[in-house]
Design a protein around this motif. Structure first.
Motif, PDB file in Angstrom:
ATOM      1  N   ASN A 169       0.818  -1.203   0.000  1.00 20.36           N
ATOM      2  CA  ASN A 169       0.000   0.000   0.000  1.00 20.36           C
ATOM      3  C   ASN A 169       0.859   1.263   0.000  1.00 20.36           C
ATOM      4  O   ASN A 169       1.713   1.442   0.876  1.00 20.36           O
ATOM      5  CB  ASN A 169      -0.924   0.022   1.212  1.00 20.36           C
ATOM      6  CG  ASN A 169      -1.988  -1.057   1.143  1.00 20.36           C
ATOM      7  OD1 ASN A 169      -2.195  -1.657   0.092  1.00 20.36           O
ATOM      8  ND2 ASN A 169      -2.654  -1.297   2.256  1.00 20.36           N
ATOM      9  N   LEU A 171       0.738   5.484  -0.091  1.00 17.31           N
ATOM     10  CA  LEU A 171      -0.071   6.687   0.110  1.00 17.31           C
ATOM     11  C   LEU A 171       0.660   7.900  -0.437  1.00 17.31           C
ATOM     12  O   LEU A 171       1.849   8.085  -0.192  1.00 17.31           O
ATOM     13  CB  LEU A 171      -0.342   6.888   1.607  1.00 17.31           C
ATOM     14  CG  LEU A 171      -1.000   8.216   2.023  1.00 17.31           C
ATOM     15  CD1 LEU A 171      -2.402   8.334   1.452  1.00 17.31           C
ATOM     16  CD2 LEU A 171      -1.027   8.349   3.544  1.00 17.31           C
ATOM     17  N   ASN A 199      -0.984  -1.056  -4.347  1.00 18.62           N
ATOM     18  CA  ASN A 199      -2.231  -0.302  -4.164  1.00 18.62           C
ATOM     19  C   ASN A 199      -1.908   1.158  -3.861  1.00 18.62           C
ATOM     20  O   ASN A 199      -1.189   1.449  -2.904  1.00 18.62           O
ATOM     21  CB  ASN A 199      -3.038  -0.885  -3.002  1.00 18.62           C
ATOM     22  CG  ASN A 199      -3.354  -2.348  -3.214  1.00 18.62           C
ATOM     23  OD1 ASN A 199      -3.888  -2.719  -4.252  1.00 18.62           O
ATOM     24  ND2 ASN A 199      -3.010  -3.181  -2.239  1.00 18.62           N
ATOM     25  N   TYR A 201      -3.126   4.975  -2.818  1.00 14.16           N
ATOM     26  CA  TYR A 201      -4.127   5.812  -2.173  1.00 14.16           C
ATOM     27  C   TYR A 201      -3.661   7.253  -2.372  1.00 14.16           C
ATOM     28  O   TYR A 201      -2.628   7.661  -1.831  1.00 14.16           O
ATOM     29  CB  TYR A 201      -4.262   5.481  -0.690  1.00 14.16           C
ATOM     30  CG  TYR A 201      -4.808   4.093  -0.440  1.00 14.16           C
ATOM     31  CD1 TYR A 201      -6.144   3.899  -0.113  1.00 14.16           C
ATOM     32  CD2 TYR A 201      -3.990   2.966  -0.546  1.00 14.16           C
ATOM     33  CE1 TYR A 201      -6.654   2.625   0.099  1.00 14.16           C
ATOM     34  CE2 TYR A 201      -4.492   1.689  -0.339  1.00 14.16           C
ATOM     35  CZ  TYR A 201      -5.823   1.524  -0.018  1.00 14.16           C
ATOM     36  OH  TYR A 201      -6.319   0.263   0.183  1.00 14.16           O
ATOM     37  N   LYS A 216      -9.437   5.946 -11.267  1.00 12.87           N
ATOM     38  CA  LYS A 216      -9.782   4.921 -10.274  1.00 12.87           C
ATOM     39  C   LYS A 216      -9.721   3.525 -10.879  1.00 12.87           C
ATOM     40  O   LYS A 216     -10.190   3.285 -11.992  1.00 12.87           O
ATOM     41  CB  LYS A 216     -11.202   5.166  -9.731  1.00 12.87           C
ATOM     42  CG  LYS A 216     -11.312   6.319  -8.754  1.00 12.87           C
ATOM     43  CD  LYS A 216     -12.734   6.411  -8.222  1.00 12.87           C
ATOM     44  CE  LYS A 216     -12.886   7.533  -7.236  1.00 12.87           C
ATOM     45  NZ  LYS A 216     -14.278   7.641  -6.722  1.00 12.87           N
ATOM     46  N   HIS A 221      -6.977   4.222  -5.509  1.00 11.81           N
ATOM     47  CA  HIS A 221      -8.056   4.829  -4.729  1.00 11.81           C
ATOM     48  C   HIS A 221      -7.822   6.339  -4.680  1.00 11.81           C
ATOM     49  O   HIS A 221      -6.754   6.798  -4.251  1.00 11.81           O
ATOM     50  CB  HIS A 221      -8.084   4.248  -3.319  1.00 11.81           C
ATOM     51  CG  HIS A 221      -8.064   2.744  -3.306  1.00 11.81           C
ATOM     52  ND1 HIS A 221      -9.210   1.990  -3.352  1.00 11.81           N
ATOM     53  CD2 HIS A 221      -7.027   1.862  -3.281  1.00 11.81           C
ATOM     54  CE1 HIS A 221      -8.898   0.712  -3.346  1.00 11.81           C
ATOM     55  NE2 HIS A 221      -7.580   0.606  -3.302  1.00 11.81           N
ATOM     56  N   LEU A 223      -8.899  10.037  -3.261  1.00 10.99           N
ATOM     57  CA  LEU A 223      -9.581  10.721  -2.157  1.00 10.99           C
ATOM     58  C   LEU A 223      -9.351  12.222  -2.295  1.00 10.99           C
ATOM     59  O   LEU A 223      -8.245  12.661  -2.611  1.00 10.99           O
ATOM     60  CB  LEU A 223      -9.026  10.246  -0.806  1.00 10.99           C
ATOM     61  CG  LEU A 223      -8.985   8.725  -0.574  1.00 10.99           C
ATOM     62  CD1 LEU A 223      -8.146   8.419   0.657  1.00 10.99           C
ATOM     63  CD2 LEU A 223     -10.387   8.179  -0.402  1.00 10.99           C
ATOM     64  N   GLN A 226      -8.844  13.492   3.573  1.00 14.22           N
ATOM     65  CA  GLN A 226      -8.932  12.426   4.575  1.00 14.22           C
ATOM     66  C   GLN A 226      -8.787  13.042   5.954  1.00 14.22           C
ATOM     67  O   GLN A 226      -7.715  13.575   6.298  1.00 14.22           O
ATOM     68  CB  GLN A 226      -7.841  11.374   4.342  1.00 14.22           C
ATOM     69  CG  GLN A 226      -7.798  10.263   5.365  1.00 14.22           C
ATOM     70  CD  GLN A 226      -9.014   9.353   5.296  1.00 14.22           C
ATOM     71  OE1 GLN A 226      -9.652   9.258   4.260  1.00 14.22           O
ATOM     72  NE2 GLN A 226      -9.335   8.678   6.372  1.00 14.22           N
ATOM     73  N   LEU A 232      -5.391   5.954   8.267  1.00 14.42           N
ATOM     74  CA  LEU A 232      -4.981   5.651   6.903  1.00 14.42           C
ATOM     75  C   LEU A 232      -3.500   5.285   6.842  1.00 14.42           C
ATOM     76  O   LEU A 232      -3.117   4.275   6.240  1.00 14.42           O
ATOM     77  CB  LEU A 232      -5.269   6.846   5.997  1.00 14.42           C
ATOM     78  CG  LEU A 232      -5.017   6.640   4.501  1.00 14.42           C
ATOM     79  CD1 LEU A 232      -5.904   5.532   3.950  1.00 14.42           C
ATOM     80  CD2 LEU A 232      -5.267   7.943   3.743  1.00 14.42           C
ATOM     81  N   MET A 236      -0.474   1.697   5.691  1.00 14.78           N
ATOM     82  CA  MET A 236       0.406   1.889   4.547  1.00 14.78           C
ATOM     83  C   MET A 236       1.755   1.170   4.717  1.00 14.78           C
ATOM     84  O   MET A 236       2.209   0.916   5.823  1.00 14.78           O
ATOM     85  CB  MET A 236       0.664   3.381   4.324  1.00 14.78           C
ATOM     86  CG  MET A 236      -0.578   4.166   3.922  1.00 14.78           C
ATOM     87  SD  MET A 236      -1.311   3.582   2.372  1.00 14.78           S
ATOM     88  CE  MET A 236      -2.973   3.177   2.927  1.00 14.78           C
TER      89      MET A 236
END
Length: 339
Positions: A169, A171, A199, A201, A216, A221, A223, A226, A232, A236
């Motif tokens: 993940n 971010l 992934n 974010y 997307k 993802h 946003l 947040q 979140l 990560m």
């Protein structure tokens, strides 16, 4: 113990101050804030506070305005005379803390979140009892006992185990005001063929949210904002971000590898100094904005995704920047000096 807490100007100053307040529950706290300042928007009204006007430009252009400030301070003299210690976390308001300390002979303590002292703390340091710092290398002279490496109070609030999750993940966020230049680089990156196990974010900010919405995918993802960044970040494996003091303290507390792209538009280039402090110890990856491209950024992500040994090296090196019980140690010093 009655403590007067001062912090203003940005989240980098205010959030550590609030972390300190939240941990100082056994003491009486009064917060001195700037009217209509950043802190007035997020402070809990249940916290006792005093207000002063934000007249920084007026003070510089018209020195007579300092007399008005002195008058405002005297208006709150009944509260200020009862204070046992003054703790300043930066921003112009720290200069006001210095004035109060001199007027009422109260011990002054400073906390600096960045690698180098901000302007107000530079002035106040000569009168301060202690200067609490977040980087050990900020102590230029080890014999100077006035400086103390304690870490950022924000670490006390965000520490905790990460959740288990699948994949890798990543971010991306560019601070509360976002950044169109960094957003565009990340947009180029997302348009590439990204392995499904990575992934993304991406926090775009409201202005560019619609522009990013078409990107997307199952592993991308988007946003606009947040509110609960801590939850979140806890999920990560890697974060791409600016190098503000609060964000730096959070990745240290989470032991979370980061690619740091400092903002070139901050005073004294302090974000670069923060990022370089981690990067030179191989505790983060530093990319200057002028050198940042989608290709370069993806290459760095790919290295950490594929080379788990390098990933663990960064995590291990981050540990030396972490300090436990930041607020407890600060309060212990302040209380002991009273006795």
């Amino acid at each position: 113990m009655h403590i007067l807490v001062l912090a203003s100007g940005s989240g980098g100053h205010v959030y550590p101050a609030l972390s300190f307040v939240n941990k100082a529950t056994q003491h009486k706290i009064t917060y001195l804030r700037i009217k209509n300042g950043f802190e007035s928007k997020i402070l809990d009204d249940s916290l006792p506070y005093l207000d002063v006007k934000n007249q920084l430009k007026s003070y510089i252009k018209h020195p007579r305005e300092f007399f008005k400030l002195r008058k405002e301070i005297k208006r709150n003299k009944d509260v200020l005379k009862e204070v046992d210690a003054i703790v300043c976390f930066g921003g112009f308001v720290s200069f006001i803390g210095l004035i109060i300390s001199l007027m009422y002979n109260k011990p002054l303590y400073l906390h600096e979140q960045n690698k180098t002292l901000g302007d107000a703390n530079k002035i106040a340091q000569f009168h301060a009892r202690k200067i609490f710092v977040c980087f050990e290398s900020s102590i230029l002279n080890p014999k100077n006992k006035k400086y103390m490496f304690v870490g950022n109070p924000r670490m006390d609030e965000v520490k905790g185990n990460k959740h288990d999750h699948l994949g890798f993940n990543v971010l991306f966020f560019a601070g509360s005001l976002s950044s169109s230049s960094l957003n565009n680089i990340v947009k180029e990156l997302l348009e590439k063929n990204i392995p499904s196990k990575i992934n993304f974010y991406v926090i775009t900010g409201e202005k560019q949210f619609k522009e990013f919405s078409s990107l997307k995918k199952n592993n991308v993802h988007i946003l606009s904002y947040q509110k609960d960044m801590i939850s979140l970040m806890r999920n990560m494996d890697l974060v791409i971000m600016r190098a503000g003091a609060t964000s730096i303290s959070e990745v240290i507390a989470f032991n979370l590898p980061a690619i740091l792209i400092p903002s070139p538009n901050v005073k004294h280039n302090h974000q670069y100094e923060n990022a370089y402090e981690l990067a030179k110890s191989n505790a983060a990856i530093l990319i200057e904005e002028k050198d940042c491209t989608s290709e370069k950024l993806y290459k760095e992500i790919e290295v950490l995704f594929k080379d788990y040994t390098q990933y663990l090296v960064i995590k291990n090196n981050l540990k030396k920047f972490y300090k436990e019980d930041v607020c407890k140690n600060m309060l212990k010093v302040i209380n002991n000096e009273r006795l």
